[in-house]
Design a protein around this motif. Structure first.
Motif, short mmCIF file in Angstrom:
data_model
loop_
_atom_site.label_atom_id
_atom_site.label_comp_id
_atom_site.label_asym_id
_atom_site.label_seq_id
_atom_site.Cartn_x
_atom_site.Cartn_y
_atom_site.Cartn_z
N ILE A 92 42.86 36.18 42.72
CA ILE A 92 41.88 35.10 42.91
C ILE A 92 40.59 35.69 43.49
O ILE A 92 40.64 36.65 44.27
N THR A 93 39.46 35.12 43.09
CA THR A 93 38.17 35.54 43.64
C THR A 93 37.85 34.60 44.80
O THR A 93 37.84 33.38 44.63
N PHE A 94 37.59 35.18 45.97
CA PHE A 94 37.32 34.38 47.17
C PHE A 94 35.90 33.78 47.03
O PHE A 94 35.74 32.60 46.79
N GLY A 95 34.87 34.61 47.11
CA GLY A 95 33.52 34.14 46.83
C GLY A 95 33.17 34.62 45.43
O GLY A 95 33.37 35.78 45.12
N ASP A 96 32.65 33.74 44.58
CA ASP A 96 32.37 34.14 43.19
C ASP A 96 30.85 34.12 42.95
O ASP A 96 30.24 33.05 42.97
N SER A 97 30.29 35.30 42.69
CA SER A 97 28.83 35.38 42.54
C SER A 97 28.37 34.84 41.19
O SER A 97 27.18 34.60 41.00
N SER A 98 29.29 34.67 40.23
CA SER A 98 28.85 34.14 38.94
C SER A 98 28.74 32.62 38.97
O SER A 98 28.03 32.03 38.16
N THR A 99 29.45 31.98 39.90
CA THR A 99 29.41 30.51 39.96
C THR A 99 28.81 29.99 41.27
O THR A 99 28.47 28.81 41.37
N GLY A 100 28.77 30.85 42.28
CA GLY A 100 28.26 30.42 43.59
C GLY A 100 29.26 29.57 44.35
O GLY A 100 28.88 28.72 45.17
N THR A 101 30.56 29.78 44.10
CA THR A 101 31.59 28.98 44.78
C THR A 101 32.40 29.84 45.76
O THR A 101 32.54 31.05 45.58
N ILE A 102 32.97 29.18 46.77
CA ILE A 102 33.88 29.84 47.70
C ILE A 102 35.22 29.10 47.63
O ILE A 102 35.28 27.88 47.72
N GLN A 103 36.28 29.88 47.45
CA GLN A 103 37.63 29.32 47.32
C GLN A 103 38.34 29.37 48.67
O GLN A 103 38.41 30.44 49.29
N ASN A 104 38.87 28.24 49.11
CA ASN A 104 39.69 28.24 50.33
C ASN A 104 41.02 28.93 50.02
O ASN A 104 41.72 28.54 49.08
N ILE A 105 41.35 29.98 50.79
CA ILE A 105 42.63 30.68 50.53
C ILE A 105 43.48 30.75 51.80
O ILE A 105 44.42 31.55 51.86
N GLU A 106 43.14 29.93 52.80
CA GLU A 106 43.82 30.09 54.10
C GLU A 106 45.33 29.98 54.04
O GLU A 106 46.03 30.64 54.79
N ARG A 107 45.85 29.12 53.16
CA ARG A 107 47.32 28.95 53.09
C ARG A 107 47.93 29.65 51.88
O ARG A 107 49.13 29.59 51.65
N LEU A 108 47.08 30.30 51.09
CA LEU A 108 47.56 30.78 49.80
C LEU A 108 48.56 31.94 49.90
O LEU A 108 49.46 32.05 49.07
N GLY A 109 48.41 32.77 50.93
CA GLY A 109 49.35 33.88 51.10
C GLY A 109 50.77 33.36 51.24
O GLY A 109 51.70 33.81 50.55
N ASP A 110 50.95 32.38 52.11
CA ASP A 110 52.30 31.81 52.32
C ASP A 110 52.84 31.22 51.04
O ASP A 110 54.02 31.37 50.71
N ILE A 111 51.97 30.53 50.31
CA ILE A 111 52.43 29.89 49.06
C ILE A 111 52.86 30.96 48.05
O ILE A 111 53.91 30.84 47.42
N CYS A 112 52.06 32.01 47.92
CA CYS A 112 52.42 33.09 46.99
C CYS A 112 53.77 33.70 47.40
O CYS A 112 54.65 33.92 46.54
N HIS A 113 53.93 33.97 48.68
CA HIS A 113 55.15 34.65 49.14
C HIS A 113 56.39 33.78 48.92
O HIS A 113 57.47 34.30 48.62
N LYS A 114 56.21 32.45 49.01
CA LYS A 114 57.34 31.53 48.75
C LYS A 114 57.90 31.75 47.34
O LYS A 114 59.09 31.57 47.09
#
Ligand code: GLV
Length: 384
Positions: free
Chosen positions: A149-171
């Motif tokens: 996943i791209t956290f900050g994307d310079s092609s779209t100017g968006t920032i993705q919230n990933i604070e809980r994503l590590g736990d979800i992936c590991h599950k």
């Protein structure tokens, strides 16, 4: 000389008028970086060399906010970090789930496919970001070895919230691989706390250094996979070998390839500047100058590509190109009339937006004012 030899060419002196660098990168350097680039050639094998590598690794642990030992910098642009992260952690025939909303995750797909990795793709409209529910249900459906996943994307100017994503992936037994090329230093990023397994960045963005060296870091889980893997990534990108060269474990001063001294000095200098400023101050400076820039654009009734303020990236803004404008003409006018470099859209924003970086040393209200005024003037001047 015989007719078969190549005569010496005329290599002229060239001038380059340096514009105010306000695209999505490359950024202006810290003034101290210009001096650092001229520091002495450091030769391999001596203590001085390893002291510089140690300084860099300590600085990178700080900027990634990780206590991991497996932290170093790839010799190459941000793409080398992307290729290292993917090729060391996902084997040919394994599956990489790619969360796609811009140009950089498309690059991840290309790299993965060339390595014989299977890709599964989940998308959102490019001016928005993913919900955790969507990402979790895709992990459940595809059961990949890793998610990109791209956290900050310079092609779209968006920032993705990933604070809980590590736990979800590991599950679901997946590693989390994150692109922080255009976001690190400018936006809060906490590798260990958020459970990120592999991350890469680049130095020509909010680091305010030259392009050509790509910081990477790996979690303990990622390290375990690297140490037990059956596949061999390419020699140049092999993190096991590079960890030995970078002396990640304190006793492995092994030659792999010749590192570039000016890049090492420059990265070390950027890290010194960032440590001096501190991350929280840098994050707040980027947030306040970009918010101010957005407010100035609003005063001029200039629209942004990303509708929701909380999904807008604090380093790069995608400014809507009004209907009927040509992005190259716009770029050239900004450069020639105002000596400001902004860049055209890429990927999903090509032809639709202009990308503006209020980033690195240029993340200030003074720069935001200059660029907002110049954008407004250009829109007026280029009206058909
Ligand atoms: C390159 O990194 C870009 O964002 O255009």
């Amino acid at each position: 000389m015989s007719a078969k030899t190549v005569p010496p060419p005329l290599i002229q002196d060239r001038k380059f008028v340096v514009p105010l660098l306000c695209g999505p990168g490359p950024c202006a350097y810290w003034p101290s970086v210009t001096e650092a680039l001229a520091k002495p050639v450091i030769t391999p094998n001596c203590d001085e060399f390893y002291n510089v590598l140690d300084d860099i690794r300590a600085g990178l642990q700080y900027v990634f906010q990780t206590k991991s030992k497996l932290v170093l910098a790839m010799s190459g642009a941000g793409h080398s970090g992307m290729e290292a992260v993917i090729s060391n952690l996902v084997a040919p025939g394994e599956t990489l789930l790619v969360a796609s909303r811009g140009m950089w995750d498309q690059r991840a797909i290309i790299i993965a496919n060339r390595l014989g990795i299977k890709t599964e793709i989940t998308s959102v409209p490019s001016n928005t970001t993913f919900s955790m529910e969507q990402l979790e249900s895709e992990l459940k459906r595809t059961r990949p070895e890793a998610m990109f996943i791209t956290f900050g994307d310079s092609s779209t100017g968006t920032i993705q919230n990933i604070e809980r994503l590590g736990d979800i992936c590991h599950k679901y037994g997946a590693l989390l691989l994150v692109d922080t090329v255009v976001s690190l230093i400018g936006v809060e990023f906490l590798m260990d706390e958020w459970g990120v397994d592999a991350v890469f960045s680049a130095t020509q963005k909010a680091f305010s250094g030259p392009a050509g060296i790509a910081p990477v870091a790996f979690s303990a889980l990622a390290e375990e996979k690297i140490n037990n893997r059956k596949h061999e990534p390419s020699f140049y990108f092999d993190i096991k070998l590079l960890a030995n060269q970078w002396n990640c474990y304190g006793d492995t001063r092994t030659y792999h390839h010749t590192l570039c001294p000016p890049m090492l000095w420059a990265l070390r200098c950027c890290l010194q500047e960032i440590v001096k400023e501190t991350l929280p101050v840098s994050w707040a400076r980027h947030a306040s100058s970009t918010a101010y820039f957005h407010q100035r654009l609003q005063e001029y009734s200039i629209e942004l590509f990303v509708p929701k303020p909380e999904e807008r990236l604090n380093t790069v803004t995608t400014v809507m190109l009004p209907e009927g404008y040509d992005h190259l003409e716009f770029h050239n006018y900004m450069r020639e009339k105002h000596n400001i470099l902004v860049l055209e859209g890429r990927g999903p924003t090509l032809g639709k937006a202009i990308r503006v970086g209020i980033m690195g040393v240029n993340a200030t209200k003074e720069v935001a004012d200059k660029v907002a005024d110049a954008l407004a003037d250009s829109i007026q001047a280029l009206k058909k």
